[in-house]
Design a protein around this motif. Structure first.
Motif, mmCIF file in Angstrom:
data_model
loop_
_atom_site.group_PDB
_atom_site.id
_atom_site.type_symbol
_atom_site.label_atom_id
_atom_site.label_comp_id
_atom_site.label_asym_id
_atom_site.label_seq_id
_atom_site.Cartn_x
_atom_site.Cartn_y
_atom_site.Cartn_z
ATOM 1 N N ILE A 1 0.830 -1.200 0.000
ATOM 2 C CA ILE A 1 0.000 0.000 0.000
ATOM 3 C C ILE A 1 0.863 1.247 0.000
ATOM 4 O O ILE A 1 0.532 2.251 -0.650
ATOM 5 C CB ILE A 1 -0.951 0.013 1.206
ATOM 6 N N GLY A 2 1.964 1.217 0.709
ATOM 7 C CA GLY A 2 2.829 2.387 0.821
ATOM 8 C C GLY A 2 3.326 2.906 -0.509
ATOM 9 O O GLY A 2 3.335 4.120 -0.758
ATOM 10 N N ARG A 3 3.746 2.015 -1.373
ATOM 11 C CA ARG A 3 4.242 2.437 -2.698
ATOM 12 C C ARG A 3 3.146 3.148 -3.481
ATOM 13 O O ARG A 3 3.399 4.158 -4.149
ATOM 14 C CB ARG A 3 4.739 1.224 -3.492
ATOM 15 N N LEU A 4 1.944 2.622 -3.406
ATOM 16 C CA LEU A 4 0.822 3.244 -4.111
ATOM 17 C C LEU A 4 0.472 4.598 -3.501
ATOM 18 O O LEU A 4 0.136 5.543 -4.217
ATOM 19 C CB LEU A 4 -0.389 2.321 -4.060
ATOM 20 N N LYS B 1 -5.869 -8.967 -6.154
ATOM 21 C CA LYS B 1 -5.092 -8.584 -7.318
ATOM 22 C C LYS B 1 -5.979 -7.825 -8.287
ATOM 23 O O LYS B 1 -7.182 -8.034 -8.356
ATOM 24 C CB LYS B 1 -4.511 -9.821 -8.005
ATOM 25 N N GLY B 2 -5.372 -6.929 -9.040
ATOM 26 C CA GLY B 2 -6.145 -6.198 -10.035
ATOM 27 C C GLY B 2 -6.019 -4.713 -9.873
ATOM 28 O O GLY B 2 -5.444 -4.206 -8.906
ATOM 29 N N GLU B 3 -6.562 -4.020 -10.824
ATOM 30 C CA GLU B 3 -6.496 -2.568 -10.835
ATOM 31 C C GLU B 3 -7.666 -1.960 -10.070
ATOM 32 O O GLU B 3 -8.614 -2.636 -9.689
ATOM 33 C CB GLU B 3 -6.505 -2.062 -12.289
ATOM 34 N N SER B 4 -7.581 -0.672 -9.876
ATOM 35 C CA SER B 4 -8.620 0.056 -9.168
ATOM 36 C C SER B 4 -9.950 -0.047 -9.894
ATOM 37 O O SER B 4 -10.017 0.027 -11.111
ATOM 38 C CB SER B 4 -8.200 1.527 -9.048
ATOM 39 N N SER B 5 -11.024 -0.211 -9.119
ATOM 40 C CA SER B 5 -12.362 -0.293 -9.718
ATOM 41 C C SER B 5 -13.159 0.981 -9.477
ATOM 42 O O SER B 5 -14.108 1.270 -10.182
ATOM 43 C CB SER B 5 -13.131 -1.473 -9.132
ATOM 44 N N ARG B 6 -12.801 1.723 -8.421
ATOM 45 C CA ARG B 6 -13.498 2.942 -8.015
ATOM 46 C C ARG B 6 -14.909 2.674 -7.508
ATOM 47 O O ARG B 6 -15.643 3.588 -7.205
ATOM 48 C CB ARG B 6 -13.568 3.965 -9.165
ATOM 49 N N SER B 7 -15.323 1.431 -7.420
ATOM 50 C CA SER B 7 -16.664 1.127 -6.922
ATOM 51 C C SER B 7 -16.541 0.133 -5.777
ATOM 52 O O SER B 7 -16.263 -1.045 -5.998
ATOM 53 C CB SER B 7 -17.526 0.544 -8.041
ATOM 54 N N TYR B 8 -16.717 0.608 -4.551
ATOM 55 C CA TYR B 8 -16.585 -0.259 -3.390
ATOM 56 C C TYR B 8 -17.413 0.301 -2.241
ATOM 57 O O TYR B 8 -17.856 1.450 -2.253
ATOM 58 C CB TYR B 8 -15.121 -0.422 -2.978
ATOM 59 N N GLN B 9 -17.617 -0.540 -1.243
ATOM 60 C CA GLN B 9 -18.386 -0.155 -0.064
ATOM 61 C C GLN B 9 -17.424 0.379 1.004
ATOM 62 O O GLN B 9 -16.328 -0.135 1.165
ATOM 63 C CB GLN B 9 -19.137 -1.362 0.492
ATOM 64 N N PRO C 1 -5.378 -3.075 -3.812
ATOM 65 C CA PRO C 1 -4.544 -2.056 -3.159
ATOM 66 C C PRO C 1 -4.681 -0.639 -3.719
ATOM 67 O O PRO C 1 -4.669 0.314 -2.939
ATOM 68 C CB PRO C 1 -3.129 -2.623 -3.332
ATOM 69 N N PRO C 2 -4.819 -0.443 -5.045
ATOM 70 C CA PRO C 2 -4.982 0.934 -5.526
ATOM 71 C C PRO C 2 -6.212 1.630 -4.945
ATOM 72 O O PRO C 2 -6.179 2.837 -4.674
ATOM 73 C CB PRO C 2 -5.099 0.779 -7.044
ATOM 74 N N ASP C 3 -7.295 0.888 -4.728
ATOM 75 C CA ASP C 3 -8.491 1.484 -4.138
ATOM 76 C C ASP C 3 -8.280 1.810 -2.664
ATOM 77 O O ASP C 3 -8.799 2.810 -2.159
ATOM 78 C CB ASP C 3 -9.689 0.546 -4.290
#
Length: 209
Positions: free
Chosen positions: A12-15, A160-168, A184-186
């Motif tokens: 998370i820190g790197r992101l 794993k995976g990229e940011s989705s921008r849709s989460y609770q 992690p990006p989210d």
């Protein structure tokens, strides 16, 4: 905003470092492994230090606007680094007059334990994650007992995976639609948003898809 990030070379820190720089912040990246920070930027300052060293931590938080803690350790590690390091960070912030603190924890820590499904509580945590939760629980006590403007962020399992921008976020119960996963990006994106928001001030929002 001037931000110090502890655990700056972790998942998370790197992101957090990259996103904060992209958002125009001035970042002080605190890490025991400065060689892992490959990028260079005019607004990036790297400090090679140990979070258990009060003098190094004090220097890292001096004259900052906010601090983010993203300390991490392997699942079976016994050192309790998150709690011990967070205690030192909190003390340094109080002394320096730096108030905004965003701290990474995990879903299931503290009063969110009852949100976990039974197989987490009775199989996965006892077998694999008991040291992690012990560390997070102690860490959260240091944060909650402080006079800081704190927000504890509790994501579910890293996915794993990229940011989705849709989460609770900020939920008090789970339903069948929750996947108990967060990329992690989210997580990093949500943590950075808390620097300028009081929506979860002195709260511990959970995160999950």
């Amino acid at each position: 905003m001037k931000i110090t990030i502890f655990g700056a070379t972790g998942t998370i820190g790197r992101l957090l470092v990259n996103k904060a720089l992209a958002d125009g912040h001035t970042v002080t990246a605190f890490t025991r492994s400065p060689d892992k920070i490959k990028q260079s930027a005019r607004h990036l300052h790297v400090i090679n230090g140990d979070v258990l060293d009060p003098l190094a931590v004090a220097a890292a938080v001096q004259d900052q606007d906010a601090v983010i803690c993203a300390l991490g350790m392997p699942l079976l590690n016994k050192e309790g680094l998150r709690a011990a390091g967070t205690r030192i960070i909190v003390a340094a912030m109080e002394k320096a007059g730096v108030n905004r603190f965003v701290c990474l924890s995990g879903l299931g820590a503290g009063d969110s334990w009852d949100l976990l499904p039974w197989h987490y509580k009775y199989l996965i945590v006892p077998l694999l994650m008991h040291r992690l939760f012990k560390d997070h629980n102690a860490q959260e006590v240091y944060v909650r007992d402080s006079p800081l403007d704190w927000i504890i962020v509790r994501p579910s399992n890293f996915a794993k995976g990229e940011s989705s921008r849709s989460y609770q976020h900020g939920f008090r119960k789970l339903d069948s639609s929750f996947k108990l996963k967060m990329a992690p990006p989210d997580i990093a994106d949500f943590m950075l948003k808390q620097l300028a928001s009081d929506a979860y001030l002195h709260q511990s929002p959970g995160l999950s898809y």
